[in-house]
Structures are given as C-alpha cells and as structure tokens.
Design an enzyme around this catalytic site. Sequence first.
Site, PDB file in Angstrom:
ATOM      1  N   ASP A   7       0.864  -1.180   0.000  1.00  0.00           N
ATOM      2  CA  ASP A   7       0.000   0.000   0.000  1.00  0.00           C
ATOM      3  C   ASP A   7       0.899   1.228   0.000  1.00  0.00           C
ATOM      4  O   ASP A   7       2.046   1.170   0.492  1.00  0.00           O
ATOM      5  CB  ASP A   7      -0.911   0.022   1.228  1.00  0.00           C
ATOM      6  CG  ASP A   7      -2.100   0.970   1.044  1.00  0.00           C
ATOM      7  OD1 ASP A   7      -3.214   0.481   0.844  1.00  0.00           O
ATOM      8  OD2 ASP A   7      -1.889   2.196   1.098  1.00  0.00           O
ATOM      9  N   VAL A  28       2.309   2.463  -6.775  1.00  0.00           N
ATOM     10  CA  VAL A  28       2.283   1.639  -7.982  1.00  0.00           C
ATOM     11  C   VAL A  28       2.737   2.384  -9.235  1.00  0.00           C
ATOM     12  O   VAL A  28       3.033   1.741 -10.255  1.00  0.00           O
ATOM     13  CB  VAL A  28       0.883   1.031  -8.223  1.00  0.00           C
ATOM     14  CG1 VAL A  28       0.524   0.075  -7.100  1.00  0.00           C
ATOM     15  CG2 VAL A  28      -0.179   2.115  -8.403  1.00  0.00           C
ATOM     16  N   SER A  44     -13.614  -3.154 -12.623  1.00  0.00           N
ATOM     17  CA  SER A  44     -14.841  -2.628 -12.016  1.00  0.00           C
ATOM     18  C   SER A  44     -15.995  -2.897 -12.973  1.00  0.00           C
ATOM     19  O   SER A  44     -15.781  -3.103 -14.180  1.00  0.00           O
ATOM     20  CB  SER A  44     -14.710  -1.121 -11.780  1.00  0.00           C
ATOM     21  OG  SER A  44     -15.949  -0.522 -11.479  1.00  0.00           O
ATOM     22  N   TYR A  67     -12.312   7.376 -14.701  1.00  0.00           N
ATOM     23  CA  TYR A  67     -12.311   6.109 -13.970  1.00  0.00           C
ATOM     24  C   TYR A  67     -12.782   4.982 -14.884  1.00  0.00           C
ATOM     25  O   TYR A  67     -12.194   3.902 -14.928  1.00  0.00           O
ATOM     26  CB  TYR A  67     -13.229   6.229 -12.751  1.00  0.00           C
ATOM     27  CG  TYR A  67     -13.306   4.982 -11.897  1.00  0.00           C
ATOM     28  CD1 TYR A  67     -12.282   4.668 -11.018  1.00  0.00           C
ATOM     29  CD2 TYR A  67     -14.410   4.140 -11.976  1.00  0.00           C
ATOM     30  CE1 TYR A  67     -12.355   3.534 -10.224  1.00  0.00           C
ATOM     31  CE2 TYR A  67     -14.490   3.001 -11.197  1.00  0.00           C
ATOM     32  CZ  TYR A  67     -13.460   2.697 -10.317  1.00  0.00           C
ATOM     33  OH  TYR A  67     -13.524   1.567  -9.543  1.00  0.00           O
TER      34      TYR A  67
END
Length: 225
Positions: A10, A39, A112, A125
């Site tokens: 994380d 990341v 998603s 997104y």
Amino acid sequence: LFLDFVCLTDVNAEVGQATLEGFQKTYGKDNAIFSRCNVVNEADFTGVFESIKSKYGKVDILVNNAGIIEEKNWRRTIDVNLVGMMQGTYLGIENMSKEHGGDGGVIINVASSAGLQPVFFSPAYCASKFGIIGFTRSWADNPSNAHNGLRFCCLCPAFTETNMMNISENSTLSIEATKKFIEYVGVNKISTVAEGFMDLLTDETNNGAVMAVTAREGIQYKIRK
C-alpha cells in the site's frame, strides 16, 4: 490451492503496517510481510518483488488492486488505475513466467463494473477500468501462456463497502445525484467480492475470465474460457 505466504502493499505505510499486524496475529508472524509501494513508481514496485523473493523465494499469485477515483485529476486516475496495473503485470510476468525461471501462476487484475458499461459521471475512472479489461484479456490470449504457466483474470466489482465509496466527492455529478445512483445500483458486501475472487483464483481453467460482482445480481462471469 494453499496460500502459505502473503505480501501486502500500500502507499500508506501506517495502514499497511496495521493490516500486517492483523494478518500476522491470525496466520503467523512469518507468513505475511508488508512492503510500501506507490504503484506508479517503478522502483517501488520492483522492490516489492525483490522483498518477496528474498523472503519466500518466488511469486505464484499477483493481485493488482490499487485504484482511485479522481475525475478532477484524471491523469492521476489513469496513472494509478491503468499504468500501475500494467506495470505490476509486466513485473509479474518477469518474475513468475517459466520462461524467466518462475513456476508460473495467476495474475488477477481488479477492474470494475465501470469497465463493462459507460458511467457518464466518472469517464476517467471508466476509461481506466475498460483499459484493465482489454489489457488483461489481451495477455490471456497470448499463445506463450501455453508454456509460460501463466493465466490472467479480471475481477469487476460494482460499488463495494470500502473507502472508494467517497466517489461522490470526486465525480462530475452532484453529490445528491451520485448517492441516488449508488442506491439504485446497490453496494456489495466485501465477503461477496472475496467469494468471487476465490473462484477466479482456484479455477485453473478460466484464463481470460472476466467476473462481475454486483449487489443486484451477485457473482456472474461475463466472459469465461
């Protein structure tokens, strides 16, 4: 399939360490480690794999799950959600493929339901999640999978009981309208998403699978090979 060891990552080291303590208390101190990782930072991500291989010797399972919703900062959304996932996948291939000395394994990229249909109030997104599915399925179709021992899957949850539910603060729609949309779609329980994830993980025949998880319809394979 037995998950003997796990590495948690994380960008928030404080949250990561707290989560690690819970894992170690439940599963044993030597069975989990934490490695801080942004990341979008290649050195961070490379360091994660180095830490795992140093501690446990190899990587068998990779889950690319980092994600944000920031429509006002759409470049960051693409960088974290899509570029970060791609970077993780390439590092996974490099470290896991039999061609490179690994034992093979599975890479699960978390997209998603917004990667399966348009969502007009979160276009950046949505674009990142469509990209995850296209990238993952393209790798799943690669003929080299027959001898490199890898398979690739996509998990596509709808709204879920996580801190991502602060979407109303970052969408292009009003807070009231966004909340009404969430109420209409419904909110997944984390346990339901975990159940779907485990099915993807354990079914070794589903290379290229795309699974949706919604409160209304439960766990559904949209694509299954």
